[in-house]
Design a protein around this motif. Structure first.
Motif, PDB file in Angstrom:
ATOM      1  N   GLN A  56      60.302  90.748  36.487  1.00 56.03           N
ATOM      2  CA  GLN A  56      61.014  91.685  35.663  1.00 56.03           C
ATOM      3  C   GLN A  56      62.034  91.256  34.900  1.00 56.03           C
ATOM      4  O   GLN A  56      63.230  90.485  35.419  1.00 56.03           O
ATOM      5  CB  GLN A  56      61.667  92.929  36.618  1.00 56.03           C
ATOM      6  CG  GLN A  56      62.115  94.306  35.622  1.00 56.03           C
ATOM      7  CD  GLN A  56      62.092  95.418  36.590  1.00 56.03           C
ATOM      8  OE1 GLN A  56      62.127  95.283  37.592  1.00 56.03           O
ATOM      9  NE2 GLN A  56      62.271  96.563  35.935  1.00 56.03           N
ATOM     10  N   LYS A  62      63.297  95.426  30.703  1.00 57.41           N
ATOM     11  CA  LYS A  62      61.712  95.505  30.657  1.00 57.41           C
ATOM     12  C   LYS A  62      61.174  96.066  31.909  1.00 57.41           C
ATOM     13  O   LYS A  62      61.812  96.032  32.915  1.00 57.41           O
ATOM     14  CB  LYS A  62      61.215  94.201  30.478  1.00 57.41           C
ATOM     15  CG  LYS A  62      61.694  93.476  29.012  1.00 57.41           C
ATOM     16  CD  LYS A  62      60.725  92.297  28.453  1.00 57.41           C
ATOM     17  CE  LYS A  62      61.183  91.964  27.066  1.00 57.41           C
ATOM     18  NZ  LYS A  62      60.451  90.608  26.565  1.00 57.41           N
ATOM     19  N   GLU A  63      59.928  96.361  31.913  1.00 57.64           N
ATOM     20  CA  GLU A  63      59.125  96.886  33.023  1.00 57.64           C
ATOM     21  C   GLU A  63      58.738  95.749  33.819  1.00 57.64           C
ATOM     22  O   GLU A  63      58.544  94.703  33.435  1.00 57.64           O
ATOM     23  CB  GLU A  63      57.962  97.648  32.621  1.00 57.64           C
ATOM     24  CG  GLU A  63      58.339  99.172  32.013  1.00 57.64           C
ATOM     25  CD  GLU A  63      57.136  99.906  31.725  1.00 57.64           C
ATOM     26  OE1 GLU A  63      57.392 101.067  31.234  1.00 57.64           O
ATOM     27  OE2 GLU A  63      56.139  99.502  31.908  1.00 57.64           O
ATOM     28  N   ARG A  64      58.642  96.192  35.076  1.00 59.44           N
ATOM     29  CA  ARG A  64      58.258  94.981  36.064  1.00 59.44           C
ATOM     30  C   ARG A  64      56.586  94.767  35.615  1.00 59.44           C
ATOM     31  O   ARG A  64      55.690  95.763  35.298  1.00 59.44           O
ATOM     32  CB  ARG A  64      58.102  95.479  37.507  1.00 59.44           C
ATOM     33  CG  ARG A  64      57.635  94.468  38.368  1.00 59.44           C
ATOM     34  CD  ARG A  64      58.167  94.879  39.824  1.00 59.44           C
ATOM     35  NE  ARG A  64      59.356  95.101  40.054  1.00 59.44           N
ATOM     36  CZ  ARG A  64      59.952  95.221  41.237  1.00 59.44           C
ATOM     37  NH1 ARG A  64      59.471  95.353  42.350  1.00 59.44           N
ATOM     38  NH2 ARG A  64      61.406  95.327  41.246  1.00 59.44           N
ATOM     39  N   GLU A  65      56.208  93.336  35.566  1.00 60.91           N
ATOM     40  CA  GLU A  65      54.887  93.003  35.242  1.00 60.91           C
ATOM     41  C   GLU A  65      54.150  92.049  36.099  1.00 60.91           C
ATOM     42  O   GLU A  65      54.884  91.375  36.654  1.00 60.91           O
ATOM     43  CB  GLU A  65      54.788  92.549  33.698  1.00 60.91           C
ATOM     44  CG  GLU A  65      55.692  91.078  33.611  1.00 60.91           C
ATOM     45  CD  GLU A  65      55.205  90.349  32.348  1.00 60.91           C
ATOM     46  OE1 GLU A  65      54.477  90.518  31.752  1.00 60.91           O
ATOM     47  OE2 GLU A  65      56.095  89.379  32.219  1.00 60.91           O
ATOM     48  N   ARG A  66      52.998  92.308  36.108  1.00 65.31           N
ATOM     49  CA  ARG A  66      52.243  91.452  36.955  1.00 65.31           C
ATOM     50  C   ARG A  66      52.061  90.113  36.595  1.00 65.31           C
ATOM     51  O   ARG A  66      52.008  89.891  35.351  1.00 65.31           O
ATOM     52  CB  ARG A  66      50.804  92.090  37.407  1.00 65.31           C
ATOM     53  CG  ARG A  66      49.671  91.092  37.963  1.00 65.31           C
ATOM     54  CD  ARG A  66      48.397  91.850  37.759  1.00 65.31           C
ATOM     55  NE  ARG A  66      48.129  92.410  36.383  1.00 65.31           N
ATOM     56  CZ  ARG A  66      47.547  91.460  35.832  1.00 65.31           C
ATOM     57  NH1 ARG A  66      47.200  90.308  35.697  1.00 65.31           N
ATOM     58  NH2 ARG A  66      47.300  92.133  34.476  1.00 65.31           N
TER      59      ARG A  66
END
Length: 122
Positions: free
Chosen positions: A39, A43-47
């Motif tokens: 993250q 921004k959003e948490r991303e894989r």
């Protein structure tokens, strides 16, 4: 209760490498899949990537494919993320997560570490 502890973050120049580690307090059916998420500020948490109990990498994000490699050592209850050819856009807090299965969604991972910071800049 499973506890996850990450390490290995730091500051590196573009093109450099880092290896993140995540030690789990125990492996149970609920930690069959281990994953890394990140993250960045605002921004959003991303894989980033995940790996099955059998050691099969899966769910690599397109942005890291070919540069990052996930692996695990079940004897040490540890999952790794080898990050090569780092870019400034890889700068983020990196989180280790554990779940029953390798879902694409962060919400399906029931256990999370506190995170380790990665900063890539010149």
């Amino acid at each position: 209760q499973v506890q996850l502890v990450e390490s290995g973050g730091g500051s590196v120049q573009p093109g450099g490498s880092l290896r993140l580690s995540c030690v789990a307090s125990q492996y149970t059916y609920s930690t069959g899949c281990m994953g890394w998420f990140r993250q960045a500020p605002g921004k959003e948490r991303e894989r980033v990537a995940a790996i099955t109990i059998g050691g099969r990498p899966t769910n690599y994000a397109a942005s890291v494919k070919g540069r990052f490699t996930i692996s695990r050592d079940n004897a040490k209850n540890t999952v790794y993320l080898q990050m090569n050819s780092l870019k400034p856009e890889d700068t983020a807090m990196y989180y280790c997560a554990a779940g029953t299965w390798c879902s694409l969604a962060a919400a399906d991972f029931g256990y999370w570490g506190q995170g380790t910071q990665v900063a890539v800049s010149s």
